[in-house]
Write an enzyme that holds these catalytic residues in place. Structure first.
Site, PDB file in Angstrom:
ATOM      1  N   PHE A   1       7.070  -6.732   3.718  1.00 41.70           N
ATOM      2  CA  PHE A   1       7.074  -5.966   2.481  1.00 41.70           C
ATOM      3  C   PHE A   1       8.492  -5.488   2.212  1.00 41.70           C
ATOM      4  O   PHE A   1       9.192  -5.028   3.132  1.00 41.70           O
ATOM      5  CB  PHE A   1       6.108  -4.784   2.577  1.00 41.70           C
ATOM      6  CG  PHE A   1       5.876  -4.126   1.254  1.00 41.70           C
ATOM      7  CD1 PHE A   1       5.128  -4.763   0.266  1.00 41.70           C
ATOM      8  CD2 PHE A   1       6.436  -2.896   0.957  1.00 41.70           C
ATOM      9  CE1 PHE A   1       4.931  -4.173  -0.970  1.00 41.70           C
ATOM     10  CE2 PHE A   1       6.242  -2.305  -0.289  1.00 41.70           C
ATOM     11  CZ  PHE A   1       5.492  -2.935  -1.251  1.00 41.70           C
TER      12      PHE A   1
ATOM     13  N   ASP B   1       4.742  -3.674  11.362  1.00 38.77           N
ATOM     14  CA  ASP B   1       4.207  -2.942  10.215  1.00 38.77           C
ATOM     15  C   ASP B   1       2.744  -3.342  10.056  1.00 38.77           C
ATOM     16  O   ASP B   1       2.433  -4.530   9.873  1.00 38.77           O
ATOM     17  CB  ASP B   1       5.032  -3.291   8.974  1.00 38.77           C
ATOM     18  CG  ASP B   1       4.523  -2.628   7.703  1.00 38.77           C
ATOM     19  OD1 ASP B   1       3.343  -2.242   7.638  1.00 38.77           O
ATOM     20  OD2 ASP B   1       5.322  -2.521   6.749  1.00 38.77           O
TER      21      ASP B   1
ATOM     22  N   TYR C   1      -3.450   4.506   3.193  1.00 38.75           N
ATOM     23  CA  TYR C   1      -4.088   4.530   1.863  1.00 38.75           C
ATOM     24  C   TYR C   1      -4.683   3.196   1.448  1.00 38.75           C
ATOM     25  O   TYR C   1      -5.244   3.083   0.372  1.00 38.75           O
ATOM     26  CB  TYR C   1      -3.144   5.055   0.778  1.00 38.75           C
ATOM     27  CG  TYR C   1      -1.778   4.412   0.698  1.00 38.75           C
ATOM     28  CD1 TYR C   1      -1.605   3.147   0.162  1.00 38.75           C
ATOM     29  CD2 TYR C   1      -0.653   5.097   1.148  1.00 38.75           C
ATOM     30  CE1 TYR C   1      -0.350   2.580   0.068  1.00 38.75           C
ATOM     31  CE2 TYR C   1       0.608   4.533   1.071  1.00 38.75           C
ATOM     32  CZ  TYR C   1       0.760   3.280   0.528  1.00 38.75           C
ATOM     33  OH  TYR C   1       2.002   2.717   0.444  1.00 38.75           O
ATOM     34  N   LYS C   2      -4.563   2.187   2.311  1.00 35.78           N
ATOM     35  CA  LYS C   2      -5.152   0.889   1.992  1.00 35.78           C
ATOM     36  C   LYS C   2      -6.539   0.812   2.636  1.00 35.78           C
ATOM     37  O   LYS C   2      -7.482   1.466   2.176  1.00 35.78           O
ATOM     38  CB  LYS C   2      -4.223  -0.226   2.455  1.00 35.78           C
ATOM     39  CG  LYS C   2      -2.875  -0.230   1.722  1.00 35.78           C
ATOM     40  CD  LYS C   2      -1.955  -1.320   2.250  1.00 35.78           C
ATOM     41  CE  LYS C   2      -0.584  -1.276   1.603  1.00 35.78           C
ATOM     42  NZ  LYS C   2      -0.583  -1.667   0.180  1.00 35.78           N
TER      43      LYS C   2
ATOM     44  N   ARG D   1      -4.375 -11.360  -6.256  1.00 37.68           N
ATOM     45  CA  ARG D   1      -4.781 -10.902  -4.924  1.00 37.68           C
ATOM     46  C   ARG D   1      -6.154 -10.244  -4.990  1.00 37.68           C
ATOM     47  O   ARG D   1      -6.422  -9.436  -5.877  1.00 37.68           O
ATOM     48  CB  ARG D   1      -3.832  -9.814  -4.397  1.00 37.68           C
ATOM     49  CG  ARG D   1      -2.491 -10.258  -4.013  1.00 37.68           C
ATOM     50  CD  ARG D   1      -1.822  -9.228  -3.078  1.00 37.68           C
ATOM     51  NE  ARG D   1      -1.866  -7.853  -3.581  1.00 37.68           N
ATOM     52  CZ  ARG D   1      -1.331  -6.820  -2.947  1.00 37.68           C
ATOM     53  NH1 ARG D   1      -0.713  -6.997  -1.775  1.00 37.68           N
ATOM     54  NH2 ARG D   1      -1.388  -5.600  -3.454  1.00 37.68           N
TER      55      ARG D   1
END
Lengths: 397, 397
Positions: free
Chosen positions: A113, A184, A209-210, A356
């Site tokens: 990312f 990560d 938060y995912k 996605r």
């Protein structure tokens, strides 16, 4: 055995929405509003400053860290929560580089990312010691782990394609070459079993938060392998990582173990929402989540390829090589996604042409997968994506 | 004219409590729970990922920054919110040092809050360029600003004594000597008028959970003088500070102006509480707050000195040289404070012997000051502090 009917009842999802974007922001746990309200009204409101002790605010970064540790194969006491993923990556990378002062290459890949790469650039500039960030294609990582590599810094699951790295194998390869690893886990924690301790990872960081459903901008976490925890350099050496924060010493002394990676005052209100989200995970078996996730993703691929051949698979076909998302390419990907969202199927878009879709078994089942593909077929059939306003690029997608 | 009866009604304070610790954690704004609940249920719950655009989450660090800017004499567009004060001090100091590469001394004072000194130590170690942190007594600062000083880094109001530095004079002195300034406004923002632009300060950072009442662990803010904003080095170069975060470029390009000081994903839930807290400040005149604050502090000093001569004033007597708190010394300070707290008068203690009392006119008036002193007299008269359990040292005070 995890009963996903029960976990599903613990989320509030709007009627008419099929939510396939938990890989970007997980949905609201049903208990979150009450939990946060209690923190505001009973803890902050009534206990005021005393809440730091009486409500456990001060130790929450560690106690919440322990709850996350269980989900990522880390021992208790090896994870603390706070700050953002960018900050935690910076700390992990700085600490890893300090363990390997003779080498100058940070190896990463183009599936990382961007913020991880940006934070590395900032750290390199701050260090001013001639470090170099080397970014290769994901499949070239293994071959690029040479004896010049100080740290291998990777995101386990590619945010665009869902491609899954082999953490254990790459960590072993890095160690054999004399390098340390920073992983990560943004798209791993809560998405698939992670074995931080078993894989030998040196450092890891992730967001909550995912797939963990902690809420927009929920705090991040950092893992330090127990063998490094008492010698790792915090770099961002804030008072909460001090051995005795309330001694108000003039000089910094790093705290015990992973506590030293704490920086500033804990985000108490955000942690309350995260606690409610982690309650849903109590008793959930990550292996069962993984089986269900692969089944949902496989079903989605099968149905899309059968019914929407205009789309091209952009994710690994083999579930074992994939996270908990599936990506497809379409030349009008952005507009197709806008049309889907308008019809209640929420995924997201990543430039230049990637649609996605994330599949979180805690609240998504096979019925939603089938319904989502049917809507996708309608959008394509009717060229419903061909409205001009779907082609305006939004600031955030 | 600010009507403090009205501002007072906008806080929820428990019955029987006189809250003199808003300098550590401000109380709960009456509207905060509803505002946060709305963010959870209507924004996160219903809008899900779309909230980043539709609910304004993505631009909130800047819009909330503008609301704080008004309270600290900063122009719109010069303040952003996020992270913790420790992190923002690190960014400010790194940027300031980068503007002054030929000099190696960071000058600070013993009245600075320890985390600022610790973050400076961490930055110095990371830079590895032989920088040195020089810490002098507060009254020696002016004389210590020599031509070796790269950056003068001070907290405007001393957290223990309330002693107020002259920001404009020291900034002018620093500039004349070729140094830049980093001001920590932790005990200034919401406590007294601050004139960042007029004083010529280069950088500033502050927290929002003290006099601004944003809640436990509420996010911090950073100010960059407009003349530096497009050239300042972010150091912690996260994706939200990138010129185009959603282009997902592989390389960092700093964003426009102060936006570059953003790092990771904004803490949306915490920002909702902070928004409710800032609503109370709408229409409040900071000069009126200052007049009321000085009057309350003066009254407290007069009464304590008249009625409790066992205590020794540890704050400047002249209101113009003091923030919005008053500190007194007592040999049994810790136990005296425990006895006070048990009787509903909440201040706090700082080692070795300092009792701190904060006075926030938004919710504290002269009646509370008189009542607090009466309770203090009772505690001292009856040696009510002489209970063994008041003498155990708590982890957090």
């Amino acid at each position: 055995m995890t009963d996903f009917t029960k976990t599903r009842a613990r989320f509030r999802l709007p009627d008419g929405v099929i939510y396939l974007d938990g890989n970007s922001l997980g949905p609201l746990p049903a208990a979150a509003a009450e939990r946060v309200g209690r923190t505001l009204e009973e803890e902050w409101g009534r206990q005021l400053i005393r809440g730091w002790n009486s409500a456990g605010w001060m130790t929450q970064p560690r106690s919440v860290g322990d709850r996350i540790a269980r989900l990522v194969g880390a021992p208790a006491g090896s994870v603390v929560v706070g700050d953002t993923l960018s900050i935690k990556v910076y700390q992990a990378l700085a600490a890893a580089l300090a363990f390997n002062p003779g080498r100058k290459v940070i190896l990463s890949d183009s599936g990382n990312f961007p913020t991880d790469l940006y934070m590395a650039e900032g750290l390199i500039a701050t260090l001013g010691q001639g470090h170099r960030l080397k970014v290769v294609e994901p499949e070239a990582v293994e071959g690029a782990i040479g004896d010049d590599v100080a740290v291998l810094m990777l995101t386990e699951v590619d945010y665009r394609t869902g491609r899954l790295h082999d953490m254990a194998a790459l960590t072993a390869r890095a160690h054999a070459a004399g390098a340390l690893t920073v992983w990560d886990l943004a798209h791993s924690a809560g998405a698939l079993p992670v074995d931080l301790l078993g894989s030998g990872a040196d450092f890891a960081a992730g967001c909550t938060y995912k797939y963990l459903n902690g809420g927009p901008g929920a705090p991040a976490f950092i893992y330090v392998a127990p063998r490094h925890a008492d010698t790792a350099l915090p770099a961002l050496s804030g008072w909460m990582g001090h051995e005795a924060p309330f001694a108000f010493d003039r000089s910094y002394r790093a705290g015990q173990g992973v506590e030293r990676m704490r920086v500033g005052t804990p985000p108490v209100i955000a942690l309350a929402a995260l606690e409610a989200a982690l309650d849903v995970w109590d008793g959930v078996d990550m292996a069962a989540v993984r089986r269900a996730s692969i089944a949902l993703c496989d079903l989605f691929i099968t149905l899309v390829e059968a019914e929407c051949p205009e789309l091209e698979l952009a994710s690994p076909r083999d579930g074992a090589c994939r996270g908990s998302q599936v990506s497809f390419r379409h030349p009008q990907g952005y507009a197709v996604m806008q049309a889907l969202i308008d019809r209640g199927v929420i995924g997201d878009f990543r430039a230049p042409d990637v649609l996605r879709f994330g599949f979180a078994p805690l609240y998504i089942g096979a019925d939603e997968v089938r319904a989502a593909v049917a809507v996708l077929r309608q959008v394509l059939d009717g060229r419903l994506w061909d409205r001009p306003d779907y082609h305006r690029k939004a600031a955030v997608t």
